[in-house]
Design an enzyme around this catalytic site. Structure first.
Site, mmCIF file in Angstrom:
data_model
loop_
_atom_site.group_PDB
_atom_site.id
_atom_site.type_symbol
_atom_site.label_atom_id
_atom_site.label_comp_id
_atom_site.label_asym_id
_atom_site.label_seq_id
_atom_site.Cartn_x
_atom_site.Cartn_y
_atom_site.Cartn_z
ATOM 1 N N SER A 63 -65.121 104.930 15.305
ATOM 2 C CA SER A 63 -63.959 105.564 15.940
ATOM 3 C C SER A 63 -63.748 106.992 15.428
ATOM 4 O O SER A 63 -63.315 107.873 16.198
ATOM 5 C CB SER A 63 -62.694 104.726 15.750
ATOM 6 O OG SER A 63 -62.263 104.750 14.412
ATOM 7 N N ASN A 64 -64.054 107.271 14.177
ATOM 8 C CA ASN A 64 -63.960 108.656 13.687
ATOM 9 C C ASN A 64 -65.019 109.532 14.340
ATOM 10 O O ASN A 64 -64.743 110.679 14.713
ATOM 11 C CB ASN A 64 -64.073 108.706 12.160
ATOM 12 C CG ASN A 64 -62.754 108.388 11.486
ATOM 13 O OD1 ASN A 64 -61.824 109.197 11.520
ATOM 14 N ND2 ASN A 64 -62.641 107.205 10.903
ATOM 15 N N HIS A 117 -61.835 108.988 3.743
ATOM 16 C CA HIS A 117 -61.552 107.767 2.979
ATOM 17 C C HIS A 117 -60.131 107.307 3.310
ATOM 18 O O HIS A 117 -59.208 108.118 3.348
ATOM 19 C CB HIS A 117 -61.690 108.058 1.476
ATOM 20 C CG HIS A 117 -61.482 106.839 0.646
ATOM 21 N ND1 HIS A 117 -62.452 105.856 0.509
ATOM 22 C CD2 HIS A 117 -60.406 106.403 -0.062
ATOM 23 C CE1 HIS A 117 -61.976 104.892 -0.257
ATOM 24 N NE2 HIS A 117 -60.741 105.201 -0.615
ATOM 25 N N GLN A 165 -54.176 108.355 11.808
ATOM 26 C CA GLN A 165 -54.119 109.631 11.083
ATOM 27 C C GLN A 165 -55.525 110.163 10.776
ATOM 28 O O GLN A 165 -55.754 111.369 10.769
ATOM 29 C CB GLN A 165 -53.312 109.482 9.784
ATOM 30 C CG GLN A 165 -51.874 109.067 10.020
ATOM 31 C CD GLN A 165 -51.151 109.980 10.990
ATOM 32 O OE1 GLN A 165 -51.229 111.203 10.885
ATOM 33 N NE2 GLN A 165 -50.452 109.382 11.966
ATOM 34 N N GLU A 166 -56.464 109.246 10.545
ATOM 35 C CA GLU A 166 -57.854 109.671 10.319
ATOM 36 C C GLU A 166 -58.369 110.454 11.528
ATOM 37 O O GLU A 166 -59.083 111.452 11.386
ATOM 38 C CB GLU A 166 -58.757 108.457 10.077
ATOM 39 C CG GLU A 166 -58.449 107.698 8.796
ATOM 40 C CD GLU A 166 -59.465 106.583 8.525
ATOM 41 O OE1 GLU A 166 -60.659 106.775 8.762
ATOM 42 O OE2 GLU A 166 -59.035 105.501 8.063
ATOM 43 N N ARG A 188 -82.202 103.905 -3.944
ATOM 44 C CA ARG A 188 -81.197 104.845 -3.433
ATOM 45 C C ARG A 188 -81.813 106.229 -3.258
ATOM 46 O O ARG A 188 -81.565 106.930 -2.283
ATOM 47 C CB ARG A 188 -80.014 104.900 -4.390
ATOM 48 C CG ARG A 188 -78.880 105.761 -3.859
ATOM 49 C CD ARG A 188 -77.684 105.729 -4.771
ATOM 50 N NE ARG A 188 -77.058 104.423 -4.761
ATOM 51 C CZ ARG A 188 -76.188 104.007 -5.676
ATOM 52 N NH1 ARG A 188 -75.847 104.802 -6.662
ATOM 53 N NH2 ARG A 188 -75.662 102.801 -5.599
ATOM 54 N N ILE A 205 -73.774 104.338 -0.887
ATOM 55 C CA ILE A 205 -73.595 105.441 -1.830
ATOM 56 C C ILE A 205 -74.829 106.327 -1.744
ATOM 57 O O ILE A 205 -75.963 105.837 -1.802
ATOM 58 C CB ILE A 205 -73.391 104.905 -3.260
ATOM 59 C CG1 ILE A 205 -72.079 104.102 -3.301
ATOM 60 C CG2 ILE A 205 -73.367 106.049 -4.274
ATOM 61 C CD1 ILE A 205 -71.866 103.338 -4.593
ATOM 62 N N LEU A 206 -74.602 107.629 -1.577
ATOM 63 C CA LEU A 206 -75.731 108.561 -1.431
ATOM 64 C C LEU A 206 -76.335 108.887 -2.792
ATOM 65 O O LEU A 206 -75.633 108.932 -3.804
ATOM 66 C CB LEU A 206 -75.243 109.854 -0.768
ATOM 67 C CG LEU A 206 -74.870 109.715 0.711
ATOM 68 C CD1 LEU A 206 -74.075 110.925 1.169
ATOM 69 C CD2 LEU A 206 -76.111 109.517 1.572
HETATM 70 C C1 GAR Z 1 -62.478 104.261 8.350
HETATM 71 O O1 GAR Z 1 -61.233 103.681 8.084
HETATM 72 C C2 GAR Z 1 -62.949 105.096 7.170
HETATM 73 O O2 GAR Z 1 -61.906 105.770 6.530
HETATM 74 C C3 GAR Z 1 -63.532 104.014 6.294
HETATM 75 O O3 GAR Z 1 -64.218 103.176 7.169
HETATM 76 C C4 GAR Z 1 -63.573 103.192 8.431
HETATM 77 C C5 GAR Z 1 -64.598 103.543 9.475
HETATM 78 O O4 GAR Z 1 -64.065 103.416 10.756
HETATM 79 N N1 GAR Z 1 -64.402 104.588 5.300
HETATM 80 C C6 GAR Z 1 -64.508 104.094 4.069
HETATM 81 O O5 GAR Z 1 -63.896 103.115 3.693
HETATM 82 C C7 GAR Z 1 -65.470 104.828 3.196
HETATM 83 N N2 GAR Z 1 -65.374 104.374 1.843
HETATM 84 P P1 GAR Z 1 -64.831 103.997 12.014
HETATM 85 O O6 GAR Z 1 -66.270 103.446 11.940
HETATM 86 O O7 GAR Z 1 -64.092 103.429 13.192
HETATM 87 O O8 GAR Z 1 -64.779 105.494 11.949
#
Ligand code: GAR
Length: 204
Positions: A12-13, A112, A176-177, A64, A95-96
């Site tokens: 979604s982001n 995050h 909000q993201e 990694r 983790i990269l």
């Molecule tokens: C989001 O809430 C993002 O902040 C979180 O995973 C979700 C991804 O959603 N990321 C972490 O927790 C990273 N440590 P999305 O796939 O719908 O963008």
């Protein structure tokens, strides 16, 4: 500016960022490649729906470090180069390697779902509920080798309400993201972010 997006899940982001590029709210940038460590990630379908190349790159038994090199190669092959491109972590749950982060230093952003430095790592929303905080939110930050510890670009808060659970808080934060991440990408693409030690100056 050529952008590569690393994903693991729903996307979604990624969709929010692609939408802003498509409608011209972010200009001078193109997502060249979306890479998932999980071939079943919905985010790969999101990329395809938007006409963006989607690639599954499974870590498998790679270390990694070796996985970082494979990611780096895939990005470069698709035009996302160290020193000029931008790498976005959008729900990327690996983790990269230090090598990867150093190669793209200052050009990797992550989102995050907490107000860092509170609740780094996995299930940040669940951590917030368990701790009993009254406010949470999301953070966009530059990526450094230490997990969720890089200079902060911007943060947006939400209330934690009585009766919230992980799901209700996560969806309030997610809204909000979808505002914060495209905004941070726009600022980066426009050259308006300057890292000074731990602080990011958001400039003119
Ligand atoms: C989001 O809430 C993002 O902040 C979180 O995973 C979700 C991804 O959603 N990321 C972490 O927790 C990273 N440590 P999305 O796939 O719908 O963008």
């Amino acid at each position: 500016m050529n952008i590569g997006v690393l994903v693991s899940g729903r996307g979604s982001n990624l969709a929010a960022i692609l939408k802003d590029i498509e409608r011209g709210a972010i200009s001078g940038a193109e997502v060249k490649i979306v890479i998932s460590n999980d071939p079943s990630a919905k985010a790969l379908r999101v990329a395809e729906r938007h006409g963006v190349k989607a690639l599954a790159l499974v870590q498998g038994t790679s270390t990694r470090q070796a996985y970082g090199e494979r990611l780096s190669r895939a990005l470069v092959q698709n035009g996302v180069r160290p020193g000029e491109g931008l790498v976005l972590l959008a729900g990327f749950m690996k983790i990269l390697s230090r090598g990867f982060v150093e190669r793209f230093a200052g050009r990797i952003l992550n989102i995050h779902p907490s107000i860092l430095p509170a609740f780094p790592g996995v299930r940040a929303q669940e951590q917030a509920i368990s701790y009993g905080v009254k406010v949470s939110g999301c953070t966009v930050h530059f990526v450094v080798p230490e997990v969720d510890a890089g200079p902060i670009v911007l943060q947006r808060t939400v209330p934690v309400k009585d009766g919230d659970d992980e799901a209700t808080l996560s969806s309030r934060i997610l809204r909000q993201e979808h505002i914060a991440y495209p905004r941070a990408v726009k600022l980066f693409v426009e050259g308006k972010l300057k890292i000074e030690g731990r602080t990011v100056r958001v400039g003119v």
